[in-house]
Design a protein around this motif. Structure first.
Motif, PDB file in Angstrom:
ATOM      1  N   THR A  60       1.016   5.395  -0.094  1.00  0.00           N
ATOM      2  CA  THR A  60       0.276   6.633   0.065  1.00  0.00           C
ATOM      3  C   THR A  60       1.252   7.738   0.426  1.00  0.00           C
ATOM      4  O   THR A  60       2.248   7.504   1.087  1.00  0.00           O
ATOM      5  CB  THR A  60      -0.833   6.523   1.140  1.00  0.00           C
ATOM      6  OG1 THR A  60      -1.516   7.771   1.205  1.00  0.00           O
ATOM      7  CG2 THR A  60      -0.265   6.181   2.504  1.00  0.00           C
ATOM      8  N   ASP A 106      -4.603   3.587   7.192  1.00  0.00           N
ATOM      9  CA  ASP A 106      -5.548   2.929   8.091  1.00  0.00           C
ATOM     10  C   ASP A 106      -4.841   2.510   9.372  1.00  0.00           C
ATOM     11  O   ASP A 106      -3.817   1.814   9.328  1.00  0.00           O
ATOM     12  CB  ASP A 106      -6.150   1.710   7.377  1.00  0.00           C
ATOM     13  CG  ASP A 106      -7.078   0.921   8.272  1.00  0.00           C
ATOM     14  OD1 ASP A 106      -8.148   1.449   8.610  1.00  0.00           O
ATOM     15  OD2 ASP A 106      -6.703  -0.215   8.626  1.00  0.00           O
ATOM     16  N   ALA A 107      -5.384   2.908  10.525  1.00  0.00           N
ATOM     17  CA  ALA A 107      -4.750   2.633  11.824  1.00  0.00           C
ATOM     18  C   ALA A 107      -4.615   1.133  12.079  1.00  0.00           C
ATOM     19  O   ALA A 107      -3.602   0.672  12.611  1.00  0.00           O
ATOM     20  CB  ALA A 107      -5.534   3.300  12.948  1.00  0.00           C
ATOM     21  N   ARG A 108      -5.609   0.335  11.726  1.00  0.00           N
ATOM     22  CA  ARG A 108      -5.546  -1.121  11.950  1.00  0.00           C
ATOM     23  C   ARG A 108      -4.450  -1.736  11.092  1.00  0.00           C
ATOM     24  O   ARG A 108      -3.695  -2.591  11.538  1.00  0.00           O
ATOM     25  CB  ARG A 108      -6.912  -1.750  11.627  1.00  0.00           C
ATOM     26  CG  ARG A 108      -6.978  -3.252  11.817  1.00  0.00           C
ATOM     27  CD  ARG A 108      -6.943  -3.621  13.290  1.00  0.00           C
ATOM     28  NE  ARG A 108      -5.715  -4.331  13.580  1.00  0.00           N
ATOM     29  CZ  ARG A 108      -5.277  -4.624  14.790  1.00  0.00           C
ATOM     30  NH1 ARG A 108      -5.942  -4.262  15.849  1.00  0.00           N
ATOM     31  NH2 ARG A 108      -4.155  -5.267  14.972  1.00  0.00           N
ATOM     32  N   LYS A 109      -4.364  -1.302   9.827  1.00  0.00           N
ATOM     33  CA  LYS A 109      -3.327  -1.817   8.933  1.00  0.00           C
ATOM     34  C   LYS A 109      -1.946  -1.432   9.461  1.00  0.00           C
ATOM     35  O   LYS A 109      -1.026  -2.256   9.460  1.00  0.00           O
ATOM     36  CB  LYS A 109      -3.540  -1.272   7.514  1.00  0.00           C
ATOM     37  CG  LYS A 109      -2.479  -1.662   6.522  1.00  0.00           C
ATOM     38  CD  LYS A 109      -2.549  -3.121   6.174  1.00  0.00           C
ATOM     39  CE  LYS A 109      -1.543  -3.438   5.075  1.00  0.00           C
ATOM     40  NZ  LYS A 109      -1.398  -4.854   4.856  1.00  0.00           N
ATOM     41  N   LEU A 145      -4.251   9.199   5.470  1.00  0.00           N
ATOM     42  CA  LEU A 145      -4.998   8.163   4.773  1.00  0.00           C
ATOM     43  C   LEU A 145      -4.564   6.753   5.170  1.00  0.00           C
ATOM     44  O   LEU A 145      -5.141   5.781   4.704  1.00  0.00           O
ATOM     45  CB  LEU A 145      -4.855   8.336   3.258  1.00  0.00           C
ATOM     46  CG  LEU A 145      -5.413   9.652   2.696  1.00  0.00           C
ATOM     47  CD1 LEU A 145      -5.202   9.716   1.199  1.00  0.00           C
ATOM     48  CD2 LEU A 145      -6.886   9.804   3.035  1.00  0.00           C
ATOM     49  N   THR A 149       0.863  -1.171   0.000  1.00  0.00           N
ATOM     50  CA  THR A 149       0.000   0.000   0.000  1.00  0.00           C
ATOM     51  C   THR A 149       0.899   1.221   0.000  1.00  0.00           C
ATOM     52  O   THR A 149       1.752   1.360   0.865  1.00  0.00           O
ATOM     53  CB  THR A 149      -0.906   0.015   1.252  1.00  0.00           C
ATOM     54  OG1 THR A 149      -1.667  -1.179   1.259  1.00  0.00           O
ATOM     55  CG2 THR A 149      -1.803   1.229   1.248  1.00  0.00           C
TER      56      THR A 149
END
Length: 169
Positions: free
Chosen positions: A6, A13-16, A11, A4
């Motif tokens: 970015t 994702d906190a869980r990712k 942008l 991923t």
């Protein structure tokens, strides 16, 4: 492998991000100190690292919203207790808030009166030298005053769970 990419930090994702952080296996420590009321405080920390041999320094970090945060900010000392694979249950006591995390835990008062866990694989007794707030955590840099260690397998944290070392390569 899927990556991923970015360029916009907001942008991510906190869980990712937490999952990616969890891909890095770390040792498990219980960092201890003394609270305002003179009672021992401690929490499990895997954000521990050596900084310098000369002078002897280490660092670790704590969430700004942690119930123990104020104790570490007001007391001059702390101990980093590196936990062993044979003491997972004792380590679990320090993972969540409770009235007395030290009940039935064998410890003694080290430098500045901070709790040193008798069952730790290694211990670094420290004096806080510098604190740096960054994001939702505060980084503590400590001068190492005394160390101790014993030969035992360390407790490891990887992908959200405790583990232990297998074979050396």
């Amino acid at each position: 492998m899927h990556a991923t990419i970015t360029t916009e930090p907001d942008l991510i994702d906190a869980r990712k991000l937490r999952d990616v952080f969890g891909s890095f296996a770390t040792g498990v420590t219980v960092v201890t100190s003394i609270g305002e009321n003179g009672a021992p405080v401690g929490l499990v920390v895997n954000s521990f690292s050596s900084v310098s041999l000369d002078p002897p320094q280490i660092l670790w970090s704590i969430g700004l919203s942690s119930p123990s945060h104020k104790a570490f900010c007001t007391h001059p000392g702390f101990a980093v207790n590196v936990m062993g694979a044979d003491h997972k249950d004792e380590t679990m006591r320090f993972c969540t808030p409770s009235e007395d995390k030290f009940k039935d835990v064998d410890w003694w008062a080290g430098n500045h009166g901070v709790p040193v866990l008798s069952n730790a694989v290694a211990t670094l007794e420290c004096e806080t030298e510098k604190r740096i707030v960054s994001g939702d955590h505060e980084i503590f840099i400590g001068r190492v005053l005394r160390v101790d260690s014993r030969d035992a397998a360390p407790l490891i944290f990887h992908r959200g769970q405790f583990a232990q070392l297998g074979q050396s390569l």
